[in-house]
Design a protein around this motif. Sequence first.
Motif, PDB file in Angstrom:
ATOM      1  N   TYR A   1       0.837  -1.197   0.000  1.00 51.26           N
ATOM      2  CA  TYR A   1       0.000   0.000   0.000  1.00 51.26           C
ATOM      3  C   TYR A   1       0.869   1.243   0.000  1.00 51.26           C
ATOM      4  O   TYR A   1       1.886   1.298   0.695  1.00 51.26           O
ATOM      5  N   LEU A   2       0.441   2.238  -0.778  1.00 51.05           N
ATOM      6  CA  LEU A   2       1.126   3.534  -0.782  1.00 51.05           C
ATOM      7  C   LEU A   2       0.081   4.622  -0.959  1.00 51.05           C
ATOM      8  O   LEU A   2      -0.819   4.493  -1.786  1.00 51.05           O
ATOM      9  N   GLY A   3       0.212   5.671  -0.160  1.00 51.92           N
ATOM     10  CA  GLY A   3      -0.699   6.806  -0.338  1.00 51.92           C
ATOM     11  C   GLY A   3      -1.165   7.375   0.981  1.00 51.92           C
ATOM     12  O   GLY A   3      -0.455   7.354   1.980  1.00 51.92           O
ATOM     13  N   LYS A   4      -2.368   7.879   0.931  1.00 56.21           N
ATOM     14  CA  LYS A   4      -3.015   8.470   2.099  1.00 56.21           C
ATOM     15  C   LYS A   4      -2.955   7.534   3.308  1.00 56.21           C
ATOM     16  O   LYS A   4      -3.264   6.348   3.205  1.00 56.21           O
ATOM     17  N   GLU A   5      -2.586   8.095   4.442  1.00 53.88           N
ATOM     18  CA  GLU A   5      -2.456   7.276   5.648  1.00 53.88           C
ATOM     19  C   GLU A   5      -3.732   6.479   5.936  1.00 53.88           C
ATOM     20  O   GLU A   5      -4.833   7.009   5.849  1.00 53.88           O
ATOM     21  N   VAL A   6      -3.548   5.210   6.303  1.00 53.62           N
ATOM     22  CA  VAL A   6      -4.694   4.344   6.545  1.00 53.62           C
ATOM     23  C   VAL A   6      -4.382   3.411   7.718  1.00 53.62           C
ATOM     24  O   VAL A   6      -3.216   3.125   7.992  1.00 53.62           O
ATOM     25  N   LEU A   7      -5.417   2.968   8.389  1.00 54.99           N
ATOM     26  CA  LEU A   7      -5.258   1.998   9.461  1.00 54.99           C
ATOM     27  C   LEU A   7      -4.929   0.640   8.833  1.00 54.99           C
ATOM     28  O   LEU A   7      -5.633   0.189   7.926  1.00 54.99           O
ATOM     29  N   LEU A   8      -3.899  -0.006   9.304  1.00 57.05           N
ATOM     30  CA  LEU A   8      -3.453  -1.251   8.671  1.00 57.05           C
ATOM     31  C   LEU A   8      -4.552  -2.318   8.629  1.00 57.05           C
ATOM     32  O   LEU A   8      -4.683  -3.046   7.644  1.00 57.05           O
ATOM     33  N   SER A   9      -5.355  -2.397   9.676  1.00 59.53           N
ATOM     34  CA  SER A   9      -6.389  -3.443   9.696  1.00 59.53           C
ATOM     35  C   SER A   9      -7.455  -3.212   8.628  1.00 59.53           C
ATOM     36  O   SER A   9      -8.090  -4.163   8.172  1.00 59.53           O
ATOM     37  N   ASP A  10      -7.657  -1.951   8.233  1.00 52.83           N
ATOM     38  CA  ASP A  10      -8.644  -1.675   7.178  1.00 52.83           C
ATOM     39  C   ASP A  10      -8.257  -2.325   5.861  1.00 52.83           C
ATOM     40  O   ASP A  10      -9.120  -2.651   5.037  1.00 52.83           O
ATOM     41  N   ILE A  11      -6.969  -2.506   5.651  1.00 49.08           N
ATOM     42  CA  ILE A  11      -6.487  -3.142   4.427  1.00 49.08           C
ATOM     43  C   ILE A  11      -6.214  -4.627   4.641  1.00 49.08           C
ATOM     44  O   ILE A  11      -6.555  -5.467   3.821  1.00 49.08           O
ATOM     45  N   LEU A  12      -5.603  -4.976   5.779  1.00 47.70           N
ATOM     46  CA  LEU A  12      -5.068  -6.329   5.959  1.00 47.70           C
ATOM     47  C   LEU A  12      -6.036  -7.307   6.628  1.00 47.70           C
ATOM     48  O   LEU A  12      -5.880  -8.514   6.507  1.00 47.70           O
ATOM     49  N   VAL A  13      -7.015  -6.778   7.352  1.00 43.39           N
ATOM     50  CA  VAL A  13      -7.875  -7.660   8.139  1.00 43.39           C
ATOM     51  C   VAL A  13      -9.343  -7.609   7.721  1.00 43.39           C
ATOM     52  O   VAL A  13     -10.001  -8.626   7.584  1.00 43.39           O
ATOM     53  N   LYS A  14      -9.838  -6.393   7.487  1.00 35.60           N
ATOM     54  CA  LYS A  14     -11.287  -6.259   7.309  1.00 35.60           C
ATOM     55  C   LYS A  14     -11.851  -6.659   5.947  1.00 35.60           C
ATOM     56  O   LYS A  14     -12.997  -7.118   5.884  1.00 35.60           O
ATOM     57  N   PRO A  15     -11.125  -6.457   4.849  1.00 37.61           N
ATOM     58  CA  PRO A  15     -11.746  -6.765   3.549  1.00 37.61           C
ATOM     59  C   PRO A  15     -12.213  -8.221   3.431  1.00 37.61           C
ATOM     60  O   PRO A  15     -11.710  -9.103   4.123  1.00 37.61           O
ATOM     61  N   GLN A  16     -13.170  -8.437   2.548  1.00 36.79           N
ATOM     62  CA  GLN A  16     -13.782  -9.762   2.387  1.00 36.79           C
ATOM     63  C   GLN A  16     -12.756 -10.849   2.103  1.00 36.79           C
ATOM     64  O   GLN A  16     -12.887 -11.973   2.536  1.00 36.79           O
ATOM     65  N   ASN A  17     -11.753 -10.514   1.301  1.00 35.65           N
ATOM     66  CA  ASN A  17     -10.703 -11.471   0.965  1.00 35.65           C
ATOM     67  C   ASN A  17      -9.362 -10.905   1.450  1.00 35.65           C
ATOM     68  O   ASN A  17      -8.402 -10.801   0.710  1.00 35.65           O
ATOM     69  N   SER A  18      -9.335 -10.562   2.730  1.00 37.02           N
ATOM     70  CA  SER A  18      -8.138  -9.913   3.280  1.00 37.02           C
ATOM     71  C   SER A  18      -6.940 -10.851   3.269  1.00 37.02           C
ATOM     72  O   SER A  18      -7.090 -12.076   3.158  1.00 37.02           O
ATOM     73  N   LEU A  19      -5.770 -10.296   3.394  1.00 31.49           N
ATOM     74  CA  LEU A  19      -4.550 -11.095   3.416  1.00 31.49           C
ATOM     75  C   LEU A  19      -4.580 -12.091   4.570  1.00 31.49           C
ATOM     76  O   LEU A  19      -4.118 -13.231   4.435  1.00 31.49           O
ATOM     77  N   VAL A  20      -5.131 -11.670   5.705  1.00 33.69           N
ATOM     78  CA  VAL A  20      -5.213 -12.583   6.850  1.00 33.69           C
ATOM     79  C   VAL A  20      -6.091 -13.788   6.497  1.00 33.69           C
ATOM     80  O   VAL A  20      -5.763 -14.928   6.832  1.00 33.69           O
ATOM     81  N   LEU A  21      -7.165 -13.553   5.778  1.00 29.78           N
ATOM     82  CA  LEU A  21      -8.001 -14.677   5.331  1.00 29.78           C
ATOM     83  C   LEU A  21      -7.296 -15.502   4.261  1.00 29.78           C
ATOM     84  O   LEU A  21      -7.419 -16.723   4.214  1.00 29.78           O
ATOM     85  N   GLN A  22      -6.546 -14.829   3.395  1.00 27.98           N
ATOM     86  CA  GLN A  22      -5.790 -15.562   2.375  1.00 27.98           C
ATOM     87  C   GLN A  22      -4.759 -16.502   2.999  1.00 27.98           C
ATOM     88  O   GLN A  22      -4.361 -17.497   2.388  1.00 27.98           O
ATOM     89  N   SER A  23      -4.283 -16.160   4.208  1.00 30.83           N
ATOM     90  CA  SER A  23      -3.313 -17.050   4.850  1.00 30.83           C
ATOM     91  C   SER A  23      -3.940 -18.414   5.103  1.00 30.83           C
ATOM     92  O   SER A  23      -3.268 -19.436   5.069  1.00 30.83           O
ATOM     93  N   LEU A  24      -5.239 -18.432   5.317  1.00 24.31           N
ATOM     94  CA  LEU A  24      -5.957 -19.675   5.594  1.00 24.31           C
ATOM     95  C   LEU A  24      -6.532 -20.275   4.318  1.00 24.31           C
ATOM     96  O   LEU A  24      -6.583 -21.488   4.160  1.00 24.31           O
ATOM     97  N   TYR A  25      -6.926 -19.404   3.389  1.00 26.89           N
ATOM     98  CA  TYR A  25      -7.629 -19.918   2.232  1.00 26.89           C
ATOM     99  C   TYR A  25      -7.505 -18.953   1.046  1.00 26.89           C
ATOM    100  O   TYR A  25      -8.408 -18.167   0.774  1.00 26.89           O
ATOM    101  N   ALA A  26      -6.387 -19.073   0.356  1.00 24.22           N
ATOM    102  CA  ALA A  26      -6.150 -18.224  -0.810  1.00 24.22           C
ATOM    103  C   ALA A  26      -7.027 -18.666  -1.962  1.00 24.22           C
ATOM    104  O   ALA A  26      -7.277 -19.850  -2.148  1.00 24.22           O
ATOM    105  N   LYS A  27      -7.543 -17.680  -2.711  1.00 22.47           N
ATOM    106  CA  LYS A  27      -8.480 -18.016  -3.788  1.00 22.47           C
ATOM    107  C   LYS A  27      -7.840 -18.049  -5.167  1.00 22.47           C
ATOM    108  O   LYS A  27      -8.306 -18.731  -6.058  1.00 22.47           O
ATOM    109  N   GLU A  28      -6.797 -17.240  -5.350  1.00 26.93           N
ATOM    110  CA  GLU A  28      -6.216 -17.136  -6.688  1.00 26.93           C
ATOM    111  C   GLU A  28      -4.879 -17.870  -6.792  1.00 26.93           C
ATOM    112  O   GLU A  28      -3.991 -17.460  -7.540  1.00 26.93           O
TER     113      GLU A  28
END
Lengths: 286, 286, 286, 286
Positions: free
Chosen positions: A7-34
């Motif tokens: 991520y690069l740009g406007k300051e953001v809370l890390l969990s908003d990108i890494l944890v909360k999204p429907q297919n977040s990286l944390v979820l991908q650790s358990l079950y990657a789709k692509e």
Amino acid sequence: MCRLVAYLGKEVLLSDILVKPQNSLVLQSLYAKESNTRTNGDGFGVGWYVPEISTTPALFVSVAPAWNNQNLLHLTKKVKSSAFFAHVRAASAGGVTQYNCHPFIHHQWMMMHNGNTAEFKKIKRHLRRLLDDDLYDWVKGGTDSEHFFALFLQRAKTRDLSQLDVVFHVLEETIQEVLALIQQYGDTSTQKASFFNFCLTDGKQMIATRYCSDTKLEPRTLHYALGREFVMHEGHGVMQEAIGSPECILISSEKLTHSDAAWTVVPPQHALLVTENMDVSLRKLK
Amino acid sequence: MCRLVAYLGKEVLLSDILVKPQNSLVLQSLYAKESNTRTNGDGFGVGWYVPEISTTPALFVSVAPAWNNQNLLHLTKKVKSSAFFAHVRAASAGGVTQYNCHPFIHHQWMMMHNGNTAEFKKIKRHLRRLLDDDLYDWVKGGTDSEHFFALFLQRAKTRDLSQLDVVFHVLEETIQEVLALIQQYGDTSTQKASFFNFCLTDGKQMIATRYCSDTKLEPRTLHYALGREFVMHEGHGVMQEAIGSPECILISSEKLTHSDAAWTVVPPQHALLVTENMDVSLRKLK
Amino acid sequence: MCRLVAYLGKEVLLSDILVKPQNSLVLQSLYAKESNTRTNGDGFGVGWYVPEISTTPALFVSVAPAWNNQNLLHLTKKVKSSAFFAHVRAASAGGVTQYNCHPFIHHQWMMMHNGNTAEFKKIKRHLRRLLDDDLYDWVKGGTDSEHFFALFLQRAKTRDLSQLDVVFHVLEETIQEVLALIQQYGDTSTQKASFFNFCLTDGKQMIATRYCSDTKLEPRTLHYALGREFVMHEGHGVMQEAIGSPECILISSEKLTHSDAAWTVVPPQHALLVTENMDVSLRKLK
Amino acid sequence: MCRLVAYLGKEVLLSDILVKPQNSLVLQSLYAKESNTRTNGDGFGVGWYVPEISTTPALFVSVAPAWNNQNLLHLTKKVKSSAFFAHVRAASAGGVTQYNCHPFIHHQWMMMHNGNTAEFKKIKRHLRRLLDDDLYDWVKGGTDSEHFFALFLQRAKTRDLSQLDVVFHVLEETIQEVLALIQQYGDTSTQKASFFNFCLTDGKQMIATRYCSDTKLEPRTLHYALGREFVMHEGHGVMQEAIGSPECILISSEKLTHSDAAWTVVPPQHALLVTENMDVSLRKLK
């Protein structure tokens, strides 16, 4: 084969990108789709810049799986940054130890990798010979990724990396040099392909490659989303459209949201370059 | 600077040697008595032979401190062996990762180290060049100890290690070779000393060195106790006197019991050799 | 929701059962086939009996995923046993800590669980009130499984568990008691089901249940294989047919081999009882 | 018996307090000077407030020793805060698991403890009965410390903790209640003492106790330093004298600097109260 988010740009809370999204990286650790490698449970890492304190990024890595790591959940809820990398690992070269967790850090530079280097065992000692003592000692783990980064840093020694163009060229040269090492010391009869999805940043500018040494094969997946701000809307992550120039970019192995609209595929054998002014361009890799 | 225990002889429960004695290795991890480095909390390892299953030893290592490790307590209470090594680490060269935990294992051989190699950073890449590809790849961690063992294995390739005499010579040569590397590539102005207390075994015979490259300095402590059997007596560990030939030997950085009677110091610059028939001899090291 | 394997009979190398089979438990930790929960990466445990040393089993547990754990690989290659349990965990109730890893051990008894207890949060404090001080203190973790086992041990206090028949009855009573607690203190409007696949052993006899509190639902999978010896044949695990009485039994959440022939399904709401003489019977659970 | 550091006031880089001082908490984890328990290697924790993001503090805990933990070193170098707790643990009640690492967090409140509760095993189940379901479930570990905090939170339910005076009273009542439980359920013949050095904060105000239930015994050590700013001066940590009112306070089990001048001892059986305006007062505890 690992999954990553940059991520690069406007300051953001890390969990908003890494944890909360429907297919977040944390979820991908358990079950990657692509990816054929579903589980990326051999450790993780997060590196983020805090420019008011240091040019060197903060780093938090662990050999535990990301999906149930309480420290990761706690930290990402309390840290904001305008530049960060995160990575979940499925171990290929190099065992499960913290020294093999991405991202890797050298002064203000940070790097992570999704992919693998063909015949790495055969070329490792030859690659290491190309390193000066300082970089030879800097390597702490056993991954092809860290060694690649060391070679990049070696090549960069006499170059001005404040120019994104130069970063691109050094990266391209490093790829070519590693492929040449494989050609020279690897088992040419097997013809295995190398997969080089790299992300590199100094906290201001960023570069990400999507590359496979065998052009007949599909490189690992890589997408990006440009916009004004990544926000949660009715429980779904949404990259808001930019008004005028984009204010942030999200680069990710997998689309983090169900909506395809926001995401653009990085074409094979290309690098995505993002300047400090959020100018985004694609460049063909040799 | 680490503490270690080696045992050879009559089958014994591991906890009787490693946990129960008054000054057991597990207690030394928290509070060593014969070393300036009090705490040896940067991981531990136990390797033991199960000859009826395999010539390769079993190995259990952890980066957790030994003193509170439940797995270690559980395992040592349920495993008997006639040949084992145990080691608690205070990290010097090489970070805290499982790959830096002693003992190290290569086929039937097992090695551990208490001490340090002067100028290791300066000689590491030169030492690695002396290794064939197989041993170059075999090295997984970053300690001087594992690298020393790799060099020993390299030197041993054309030698018959079933002869304890040969083991001694290869070990002595390896020490000399490492000292020569320090001489050649190290900073000679500083004149730092190397401390080489090594233990080596194939599960049948054993060798342990007590050595400092600077003969004016005291090497790390090393003791041994010979006898019929190590038993607990009124809550104290006691090495019972042998009737005729000894049936077991205990080699240890520190005396495990309060009683001094049973323990003999390994003289500086010497190796202690123990044959399959429990013949014990001391040999001067160059 | 976890996967498990239990073995009783002729002494066998642990890795032959836990690591080598085509669908071994170690592989199930990464990719379970007979469960919706694919990844069981929240720790693992192995408990095995060494009757010549102790009636209490040895125990090795870890919060790391099983699939890449070097200690697990090393140990299982060097340990033989005639009675052992192994378990890989997908955390439901209770976080990822070693105290929540199965199997659980109390003197000579060992227990593990695949499933979950409905409304556990609501009944936990009420269940704990039923425990005497010794068992109250004995509970170290936060899982429903360990609490169930504690209640079983409480009920067993005045009973003779050397009789397998008694074990069955105490187990059945414990299940009924937990269901009664749910009825009394749980949220009856939601009507969630409890899944109780338990394995229990004292190293001599064994019992395994396949049970769901809602008979309209399918309990978790559970199979068993009886035979003379489980061996590797042309790279495939095979349970050899018994000549006369069976000499060993393998109980497993998933079939460990591709061949279906050897495996029998434990019917829903049943317990599988295995005596010291390898007499195997099924008993209906209330 | 643990060591702890608490800070409130002008924003500071965590490593300036926790890592750099001559007798920093990280060094105390390896070699505490003011305690008979030298090694505090059974895990650690850091909690810090980021008021612009949340009223709940960030938390990072680990069962690894603090002295060699790379994540701790990395994080503390990149995080600034105006209110934080840090703790290194020597396990007494409760095993080595992340759930037993201090500080403990409940909404905006954070607590840590140096000391122990006499007869905790005997009073635990009685203490738990006093907790409402929410707090009963909130307890995740097995320490007396976390249970004490739970009881404090229970008592606080109907009180206004925004008043420091109220916090003091609830804390005092909780201490008395725990002592009463010991009186009632403990073994009165042994007359063991309880040691209650607690720190409590909501990120704005802070309270720290130095208390032993047996007034004939010395409580655990506790010091504080008031000043304008804690800075490094010629490699030494120095609390600069305040010009007018103090701007920060450092509360610590051990003096962090060689200079005694800056440090004041908290008298036995007292609480140190620090308001949002950095008004500092001592209050006698019953």
